[in-house]
Write an enzyme that holds these catalytic residues in place. Structure first.
Site, short mmCIF file in Angstrom:
data_model
loop_
_atom_site.label_atom_id
_atom_site.label_comp_id
_atom_site.label_asym_id
_atom_site.label_seq_id
_atom_site.Cartn_x
_atom_site.Cartn_y
_atom_site.Cartn_z
N SER A 172 0.84 -1.19 0.00
CA SER A 172 0.00 0.00 0.00
C SER A 172 0.89 1.25 0.00
CB SER A 172 -0.96 -0.03 1.19
OG SER A 172 -1.99 0.91 1.05
N ASP A 214 -10.02 -3.61 -5.36
CA ASP A 214 -9.40 -2.73 -4.36
C ASP A 214 -9.79 -1.29 -4.64
OD1 ASP A 214 -7.76 -1.36 -2.62
OD2 ASP A 214 -5.92 -2.37 -3.22
N HIS A 258 -8.16 -4.80 -1.21
CA HIS A 258 -6.88 -4.29 -0.72
C HIS A 258 -6.15 -5.28 0.18
CE1 HIS A 258 -4.17 -0.94 -0.25
NE2 HIS A 258 -4.21 -1.01 1.06
#
Length: 707
Positions: A558, A644, A679
């Site tokens: 991320s 995501d 995610h």
């Protein structure tokens, strides 16, 4: 087991050289021009963003992603074969398949989670207080709910105060759009209509029939707090509160005492809490402290007092107490002052105790304050550790439950007697394949950054590893959003350690390891510190003899993927053996110029608003996608999730496509997109291990190991 060297690992698999495998996919280029602050940017891969997103059905986009997935399987082998399969078996051998959580009380019942052998998801059970163990009844079997679904995640699991009903939320595609349903635990029937499009949180009022939840807007931002009645239609909710500022998000909760419904709204740097009496759910929400710029606070009620953590006087927060009937700042009494060394992060208010979570000189601490004005620090076994409260559902109790672990200590559930000051072990995570902590050692070091700032580094390795510069190293980093990377335990790490790896965590600026100023030193125009710190930590560990250039693999996800992209553009050639970037936020400029995307405006306090020239000038120096150049890159594995919404799938896809064209080396570049996840990747415990096996197969191969 002895740690095998690279030479012992075998040579039955080819090195990660592109020329030794079939040709990789090559994305077509369709240039799109952007003009920003008078500068022209050409984006040749803008077409990878499906214009019907969040639906992704463009055949060309899907074909490209599937081709990349197939190429990853060609290079690293199929999931059920070879190194990936053997690593999955090894990882699975460290999981106790038939496992149970520690029972905990809530209301009139004792609750517990359980896993059965071979099952991916938990089963939730309970028994009435007073009934002996063995009388538990299943209230929710997530395995049954997940049957036939590639993805299934349960978020909130909230029984009504009287225990008759169970409200829970689920996401069945990874988009983090949760649907709320209510189940009657006496009949097993569902009550009312399912409520889609929520953030996942659900809170009961004291009347056992009123529920609060949060709806998302068209940009996936949680904005509206709603109230509904048991059995109502999905669209019958009443608006309680709506957040108007596009950069502010909203959430809900319940105070520990059960007296208040809490509405929390905020950004990374400002917040506001509003309270509704749980026994008067139609009352108008009342703000504790009206919002103001750069003021963060949190609250906890206890008897006739309200406790407040506020950063009004110090970035690291202070603790104040105020009468429950007067929240004005003139009524505050300071109990714990703000401090450079002491960082206060959270509160748990019990009837006779206030528990304060925080950090002292960078190390986690827990303080206990009694109702007579006394206080003490809870003592834990290790010098450096990770600790958090868990399953503390009761208000009238003198026991605190925590989850505790360190780099060498498996997760342990402790019950702490706040009066006797004693820890009782309730459970230690069992590792069926075996684990001897005496074989390993951990250290906390301070690496000097280029500007002289000492950067904490946590490392763990086997005691038989020599500090002669020959050991392979895996270096992990994040460094954003005021999130600390704690020196915690992972069973998934054992295999690397037993293969001779040194595992290191760089606690770089942008996190909160050294307090709130640590975050400020790595955000906005200070963001380059995050990337420089990581590179400086790597150089320091080489200088200390833990490893050598070319022997270091790196990993982040991320915002940690932003870190990976930035340092790979900056690092000297040959520094890294390989890099893993999970769901990486790498298309920084394009994303933050697009305020229709879910996270963009909320991300401005972290990265900055690029419409401001000063921010733009800094951002364009590190945005990974925009700074790919003709230079060598180490072997790379990039992952993505099709659903995501935090880091949209096209960011890693565009980055991989551009890297393929620009990189001047023969090293492998892989893109793996989970086509039915978001995610966080898969939710099933064994499906997650398959993702870990993929990453570790790549890491070992990048270091020249084949088993």
């Amino acid at each position: 087991m002895p740690a095998p060297s690279v030479a012992q690992a075998g040579n039955d698999l080819p090195p990660l050289r592109q020329s030794l495998f079939p040709a990789p996919p090559v994305a077509q280029q369709i240039p799109v021009e952007h003009v920003r602050h008078g500068e022209t940017w050409i984006d040749p891969y803008d077409w990878l963003r499906d214009r019907s997103y969040p639906k992704v059905d463009d055949p060309e986009v899907l074909d490209y992603l599937k081709a990349e997935n197939a190429y990853t399987d060609t290079v690293l082998g199929e999931e059920e074969q070879g190194l990936r399969a053997s690593l999955f078996s090894e990882l699975k051998g460290r999981v106790k398949e038939d496992d149970t959580g520690v029972p905990y009380p809530k209301g009139g019942y004792i609750y517990q989670s359980r896993y059965s052998a071979g099952q991916d998801h938990p089963i939730y059970v309970r028994r009435a207080k007073g009934e002996p163990e063995g009388h538990e009844k299943t209230i929710l079997d997530v395995n049954e709910l997940a049957k036939g679904k590639a993805f299934y995640d349960v978020d909130s699991l909230e029984p009504s105060p009287d225990g008759r009903y169970l409200a829970y939320s689920f996401d069945d595609n990874g988009s983090e759009n949760f649907t709320i349903v209510v189940k009657d635990l006496t009949s097993g029937a569902f009550v009312g209509e399912a409520i889609p499009g929520t953030s996942g949180s659900v809170v009961w009022a004291a009347d056992n029939k009123t529920l609060f939840y949060v709806l998302k807007d068209e940009s996936q931002r949680p904005k509206q707090v709603m109230r509904t009645s048991l059995g109502a239609k999905a669209d019958a909710g009443t608006l309680v509160y709506e957040e108007q500022d596009p950069s502010w998000w909203v959430g809900i909760g319940e105070s520990q005492s059960g007296r208040f419904i809490e509405i929390g709204s905020g950004t990374l740097v400002s917040s506001e809490t509003l309270l509704i009496p749980s026994d008067n759910p139609t009352a108008k929400p009342k703000p504790v402290i009206p919002r103001r710029e750069n003021h963060l606070y949190s609250v906890a009620d206890q008897g006739d007092s309200l406790w407040i953590l506020s950063n009004d006087k110090h970035l690291n927060f202070r603790l104040v107490k105020t009468p429950i009937h007067d929240w004005s700042e003139k009524a505050w009494t300071e109990v714990m002052a703000g401090s450079d060394r002491q960082y206060l992060t959270g509160l748990l208010a019990l009837k006779d105790w206030l528990v304060v979570f925080g950090r002292q000189d960078g190390t986690q601490q827990v303080w206990a304050l009694d109702n007579k004005g006394g206080s003490h620090t809870i003592a834990f076994p290790d010098a450096a550790f990770a600790v958090s409260g868990m399953n503390n559902e009761e208000y009238e109790t003198g026991t605190l439950r925590v989850r505790y672990h360190s780099l060498v200590t498996p997760p342990t559930v402790f019950d702490y007697d706040l009066t006797a000051r004693t820890l009782t072990t309730r459970k230690v995570q069992e590792i069926p394949s075996g684990y001897d902590p005496a074989l390993y050692t951990s250290e906390r070091l301070m690496a000097p950054a280029r500007d002289g700032t000492p950067i904490p580094v946590s490392i763990v390795y086997r005691k038989d590893v020599k500090k002669d510069g020959k050991a392979p190293m895996h270096l992990y980093g994040y460094g954003s959003y005021s999130i600390a990377m704690e020196p915690g335990f992972s069973t998934n790490r054992i295999g690397l350690l037993d293969r001779g790896f040194v595992y290191a965590i760089a606690h770089i600026r942008g996190g909160e390891e050294m307090g709130r100023p640590w975050h400020d030193a790595g955000r906005l125009t200070n963001k380059p510190n995050t990337f420089n710190d990581f590179l400086d930590v790597a150089q320091f560990l080489v200088a200390q003899g833990y490893t050598s250039p070319g022997q270091i693999s790196i990993e982040g996800g991320s915002a940690g993927g932003t870190l990976m992209g930035a340092v790979l553009n900056m690092a000297s050639d040959g520094m890294f053996a390989g890099a893993v970037a999970h769901v990486p936020f790498v298309d920084v400029l394009n994303t933050l110029f697009d305020d229709t995307l879910p996270l963009t405006t909320g991300d401005y306090p972290e990265w900055g608003n690029p419409n401001i020239k000063e921010i733009y000038d800094v951002m364009k120096t590190y945005s990974p996608y925009d700074n790919v150049t003709k230079r060598p890159y180490p072997p790379m594995l990039i992952t993505a999730g099709l659903n995501d919404y935090r880091v949209t799938y096209w960011e890693p896809a565009k980055w991989a496509a551009k890297l393929r064209v620009y990189k001047t080396d023969d090293n492998i570049l892989l893109l793996k997109t989970e086509m039915s996840a978001g995610h966080g990747g898969s939710t099933g415990r064994f499906d997650k291990l398959k993702e870990v096996a993929l990453s570790q197969a790549f890491i070992l191969r990048a270091h020249g190991m084949t088993k």
